[in-house]
Design an enzyme around this catalytic site. Structure first.
Site, short mmCIF file in Angstrom:
data_model
loop_
_atom_site.label_atom_id
_atom_site.label_comp_id
_atom_site.label_asym_id
_atom_site.label_seq_id
_atom_site.Cartn_x
_atom_site.Cartn_y
_atom_site.Cartn_z
N ARG A 1 0.85 -1.20 0.00
CA ARG A 1 0.00 0.00 0.00
C ARG A 1 0.88 1.25 0.00
O ARG A 1 0.61 2.22 -0.68
CB ARG A 1 -0.96 0.01 1.20
CG ARG A 1 -1.70 1.34 1.33
CD ARG A 1 -2.92 1.33 2.23
NE ARG A 1 -2.86 0.47 3.38
CZ ARG A 1 -2.13 0.68 4.47
NH1 ARG A 1 -1.39 1.78 4.58
NH2 ARG A 1 -2.15 -0.19 5.47
N TYR B 1 -16.50 15.59 -16.65
CA TYR B 1 -16.89 14.20 -16.41
C TYR B 1 -17.94 14.15 -15.29
O TYR B 1 -17.76 14.76 -14.23
CB TYR B 1 -15.65 13.37 -16.05
CG TYR B 1 -16.00 12.00 -15.58
CD1 TYR B 1 -16.79 11.16 -16.38
CD2 TYR B 1 -15.60 11.53 -14.35
CE1 TYR B 1 -17.15 9.89 -15.94
CE2 TYR B 1 -15.94 10.27 -13.90
CZ TYR B 1 -16.72 9.46 -14.71
OH TYR B 1 -17.09 8.22 -14.27
N ASP C 1 -7.58 18.35 -15.31
CA ASP C 1 -7.86 16.97 -15.69
C ASP C 1 -7.44 16.82 -17.15
O ASP C 1 -8.06 17.36 -18.06
CB ASP C 1 -9.35 16.66 -15.50
CG ASP C 1 -9.68 15.20 -15.78
OD1 ASP C 1 -8.96 14.57 -16.57
OD2 ASP C 1 -10.67 14.70 -15.22
N LYS D 1 -7.99 5.53 -19.45
CA LYS D 1 -8.33 5.98 -20.80
C LYS D 1 -7.10 5.89 -21.72
O LYS D 1 -6.60 4.81 -21.94
CB LYS D 1 -8.92 7.39 -20.71
CG LYS D 1 -10.04 7.52 -19.63
CD LYS D 1 -11.20 6.63 -19.93
CE LYS D 1 -12.34 6.56 -18.94
NZ LYS D 1 -12.28 7.06 -17.62
C1 LIG Z 1 -12.26 13.26 -17.89
C2 LIG Z 1 -12.35 12.18 -16.84
N1 LIG Z 1 -11.81 12.37 -15.63
C3 LIG Z 1 -11.88 11.45 -14.66
C4 LIG Z 1 -12.54 10.24 -14.86
C5 LIG Z 1 -12.64 9.25 -13.73
O1 LIG Z 1 -11.73 8.21 -13.92
P1 LIG Z 1 -11.98 6.69 -13.42
O2 LIG Z 1 -13.16 6.16 -14.16
O3 LIG Z 1 -10.68 6.02 -13.77
O4 LIG Z 1 -12.22 6.76 -11.95
C6 LIG Z 1 -13.10 9.98 -16.10
C7 LIG Z 1 -13.80 8.71 -16.34
O5 LIG Z 1 -14.51 8.53 -17.33
C8 LIG Z 1 -13.02 10.98 -17.12
O6 LIG Z 1 -13.57 10.79 -18.34
#
Ligand SMILES: Cc1ncc(COP(=O)(O)O)c(C=O)c1O
Length: 384
Positions: A51, A104, A177, A202
């Site tokens: 961890r 998101y 992000d 992604k």
């Molecule tokens: C732009 C964006 N940020 C954050 C996330 C969250 O990531 P995770 O699904 O790996 O928790 C996503 C998920 O689709 C996303 O599209």
């Protein structure tokens, strides 16, 4: 690695020196929870419990840091685990955060359903409008400015350099992000941001076979505090997930080039299609953020969204008619995906300021033969 190595070189080699013991060219999967100590406190290489740290995860983190040009990166179990750890490290109850008007859905849900109850309030701002963001920064003390660019799912473009400067003048921590762009297309820390967030699920992972998240952090003191929080709360990726992500990263540049080329052709086809009302792709000269995207991105990415002239039912029908575009959530893998944001990825923003139109379709354009992808979309839109 030397600081002059190019992106593709870093993606393949940073953090991935051949194994000191065996010469293995690929970093081993250290599938272990604990490490033998040479006497109490006698750690080998600083590892005691997975961890806290694990060598496969370290390799991933060193590679991510190199790609984002950050002194330090931290890997997490998911993008949302990374976001949660970041927000609760930087913000305290009573703080205020600015978040984008398109983002998101899960990020919005985290602020609206979890952090609001914890005492962190948020205001939604039009992130593509720097003057509007400045006005909101001036309206009250702001602890954190949350940027997503391009945004999910409407592909708005925020001017990272301008917003980072405005955020810093207001004393806010500036977060980007960078999931949609990936570090190959955009490096927010170089434009002045403090922290980069990734859903490595992604483009970084790239093969739809692993869920993960990461933070790349400009300030080592903040990185140290994040490490403490991550160890205290435990949202870490396992060694195999770290290894899969690292393997995906090796081909990030080659994949992104192809994603961008295919997405541009898809966007151009949709822009001329009679069944389509509006196309959202920053690579189109008609996109309001095109110029800013050109300045801060290497190319325009693999995500394309569009609205159907005939409305919501037509959009839902198209999502069910494709052969190669698989109906599913997520994005950024080699295979093309199609989805209906209002009922799928963004169902959690229904009724909020981030609600997305019902006639909207989002595509994650993969790296298949682009002619096949165009044929598939044309037949799904009703002219095949
Ligand atoms: C732009 C964006 N940020 C954050 C996330 C969250 O990531 P995770 O699904 O790996 O928790 C996503 C998920 O689709 C996303 O599209």
């Amino acid at each position: 690695m030397t600081s002059t190595d190019g992106f593709e070189t870093l993606a393949i080699h940073a953090g991935q020196e051949p194994d000191a013991l065996t010469g293995a060219v690929v970093p081993p999967i250290y599938q272990t929870s604990t490490f033998k100590q040479d006497g109490v406190g006698g750690l080998r290489g600083g590892y005691e419990y997975s961890r806290s740290a694990n060598p496969t995860r370290t390799a991933l983190e060193e590679c991510l840091a190199a790609l984002e040009d950050a002194p330090r990166a931290l890997a997490f179990a998911s993008g949302l685990a990374a976001e949660d750890a970041l927000i609760r490290t930087v913000c305290s109850p009573g703080d205020h955060v600015l978040i984008p008007d398109d983002a998101y859905g899960g990020t919005y849900r985290l602020f609206a359903q979890v952090l609001a109850g914890w005492g962190v309030a948020h205001t939604v701002v039009p992130i593509a409008d720097a003057a509007a963001v400045r006005a909101q920064l001036a309206a009250r003390p702001v602890a954190m400015l949350w940027i997503e660019t391009p945004t999910n799912p409407l592909l708005n473009i925020a001017d990272i350099r301008a917003l980072a400067q405005a955020g810093h003048e207001a004393g806010a921590t500036v977060v980007v992000d960078n999931t949609f762009a990936s570090p190959y297309l955009q490096q927010p820390l170089r434009l002045g941001a403090d922290v980069v967030v990734h859903s490595t699920t992604k483009y970084l992972g790239g093969h739809s076979d692993v869920v993960g998240g990461a933070l790349a952090v400009a300030d080592e003191e903040l990185a140290g505090r994040l490490d403490v929080i991550r160890n205290a709360t435990g949202g870490v990726p396992g060694p195999f997930d770290a290894w899969l992500t690292l393997r995906g990263i090796k081909t990030l540049a080659a994949r992104m080039d192809r994603h961008c080329r295919n997405a541009m052709r898809v966007a151009q086809m949709l822009a001329e299609h009679p069944a389509v009302a509006e196309v959202f792709y920053p690579g189109l000269a008609s996109h309001p953020g095109h110029k800013t995207a050109q300045e801060q991105m290497r190319s325009f990415g693999g995500m394309v969204s569009f609205r159907m002239l005939a409305g919501t039912d037509a959009a839902v029908r198209v999502c069910g008619r494709t052969r190669l575009f698989t109906l599913g959530e997520s994005l950024g893998g080699v295979e093309s995906l199609i989805e209906h944001p209002a009922r799928m990825t963004h169902a959690s923003v229904t009724g909020s300021e981030l609600e997305v139109p019902g006639d909207l379709i989002r595509l994650s354009v993969g790296i298949e033969d682009c002619d096949d992808l165009l044929d598939d979309l044309r037949q799904a839109l009703g002219d095949g």
